[in-house]
Design a protein around this motif. Structure first.
Motif, PDB file in Angstrom:
ATOM      1  N   LYS A 229      41.302  40.173  36.237  1.00  0.00           N
ATOM      2  CA  LYS A 229      42.112  41.327  36.667  1.00  0.00           C
ATOM      3  C   LYS A 229      43.124  41.714  35.602  1.00  0.00           C
ATOM      4  CE  LYS A 229      44.139  40.530  40.580  1.00  0.00           C
ATOM      5  NZ  LYS A 229      44.810  40.654  41.899  1.00  0.00           N
TER       6      LYS A 229
ATOM      7  N   THR B 199      38.250  47.199  39.355  1.00  0.00           N
ATOM      8  CA  THR B 199      37.180  46.963  40.329  1.00  0.00           C
ATOM      9  C   THR B 199      35.860  46.687  39.633  1.00  0.00           C
ATOM     10  OG1 THR B 199      38.274  48.358  41.981  1.00  0.00           O
ATOM     11  CG2 THR B 199      35.920  47.942  42.285  1.00  0.00           C
ATOM     12  N   ALA B 200      35.567  47.454  38.593  1.00  0.00           N
ATOM     13  CA  ALA B 200      34.318  47.251  37.851  1.00  0.00           C
ATOM     14  C   ALA B 200      34.306  45.879  37.182  1.00  0.00           C
ATOM     15  CB  ALA B 200      34.147  48.352  36.812  1.00  0.00           C
TER      16      ALA B 200
ATOM     17  N   ALA C 215      41.533  43.199  32.432  1.00  0.00           N
ATOM     18  CA  ALA C 215      41.104  44.588  32.619  1.00  0.00           C
ATOM     19  C   ALA C 215      42.298  45.541  32.589  1.00  0.00           C
ATOM     20  CB  ALA C 215      40.343  44.724  33.933  1.00  0.00           C
ATOM     21  N   LYS C 216      43.388  45.139  33.242  1.00  0.00           N
ATOM     22  CA  LYS C 216      44.590  45.973  33.236  1.00  0.00           C
ATOM     23  C   LYS C 216      45.132  46.135  31.816  1.00  0.00           C
ATOM     24  CE  LYS C 216      46.198  44.640  37.865  1.00  0.00           C
ATOM     25  NZ  LYS C 216      47.247  43.886  38.607  1.00  0.00           N
TER      26      LYS C 216
ATOM     27  N   LYS D  10      40.956  49.015  31.397  1.00  0.00           N
ATOM     28  CA  LYS D  10      39.630  49.138  31.995  1.00  0.00           C
ATOM     29  C   LYS D  10      39.731  49.182  33.521  1.00  0.00           C
ATOM     30  CE  LYS D  10      37.219  46.828  28.183  1.00  0.00           C
ATOM     31  NZ  LYS D  10      36.368  45.673  27.777  1.00  0.00           N
ATOM     32  N   ASP D  11      38.647  49.569  34.153  1.00  0.00           N
ATOM     33  CA  ASP D  11      38.587  49.650  35.608  1.00  0.00           C
ATOM     34  C   ASP D  11      38.570  48.239  36.198  1.00  0.00           C
ATOM     35  OD1 ASP D  11      36.754  49.704  38.228  1.00  0.00           O
ATOM     36  OD2 ASP D  11      37.757  51.647  38.034  1.00  0.00           O
TER      37      ASP D  11
END
Length: 207
Positions: free
Chosen positions: A178, A189-190, A181-182, A186-187
């Motif tokens: 998580k 959830t993906a 991605a943050k 990036k997304d």
């Protein structure tokens, strides 16, 4: 221009060894205490254990009358319900996951006992999801008259609730994915969907 100094982070204290000993009760609202009583005593085989009638809530002082009822399981833990006149129907969930993930599981001794519950609930015309083999546990799912999602389950792995080290690794992996991605824009959830798919594929290939 002077540089802004950040306040030092203060480490939060760790729990000093305080762990609850058991479930005392879990509580929900009921709009029909008679139907709830019938379900938990006749269908679920629980004993009515205690009741309270009051015109205000002791913990908050809110002034509305209610009937509070407790139903006891074999180990002494209880389910509790409040009926209060004039309460509107609860708000609808904003996503189907809330209606699936929010539940409480009740343990029985074996797969055979799970299937005995399955047959008993079917005899009472209660809709059931399952049985489902989760690897760790074997379960069926259904709802009480108040919409509370219940699970009857039995462990398939005797150490199912003692995998602390592996669980910590999974926690770190999930939270790390998580945060990564943050940080990369990036997304989220993906990224988590990709992680979950990889873990499922790895789990399936191991069996």
């Amino acid at each position: 221009m002077s540089a802004t100094l950040e306040a030092p982070r203060i480490a939060k204290p760790r729990n000093p060894g305080l762990t609850p000993t058991m479930l005392n009760h879990a509580a929900w609202v009921t709009h029909d205490v008679a139907a709830t009583y019938d379900f938990y005593t006749r269908v679920m085989g629980m004993e009515i254990a205690s009741t309270v009638i009051d015109d205000s809530v002791p913990s908050t002082g809110d002034a509305f009358p209610y009937f509070h009822i407790f139903f006891k399981m074999k180990d002494g833990s209880t389910f509790a319900f409040f009926e209060a006149p004039g309460l509107p129907a609860p708000a609808k969930s904003t996503h189907p996951a809330y209606d699936i993930f929010n539940h409480i599981a009740l343990e029985v001794s074996s797969r055979d006992d799970v299937m005995k519950w399955y047959n008993w609930l079917k005899e009472n015309d209660i809709d059931i999801v399952g049985p489902t083999d989760h690897g760790l546990i074997y379960s069926i799912y259904f709802h009480d008259p108040n919409g509370v999602r219940l699970e009857i389950t039995t462990p398939l792995d005797k150490d199912w609730n003692n995998h602390t080290q592996d669980a910590q690794k999974d926690f770190d992996l999930w939270v790390g994915a998580k945060e990564k991605a943050k940080a990369e824009g990036k997304d989220v959830t993906a990224a988590l969907f990709k992680l979950a798919k990889e873990r499922r594929e790895a789990r399936n290939s191991a069996h």
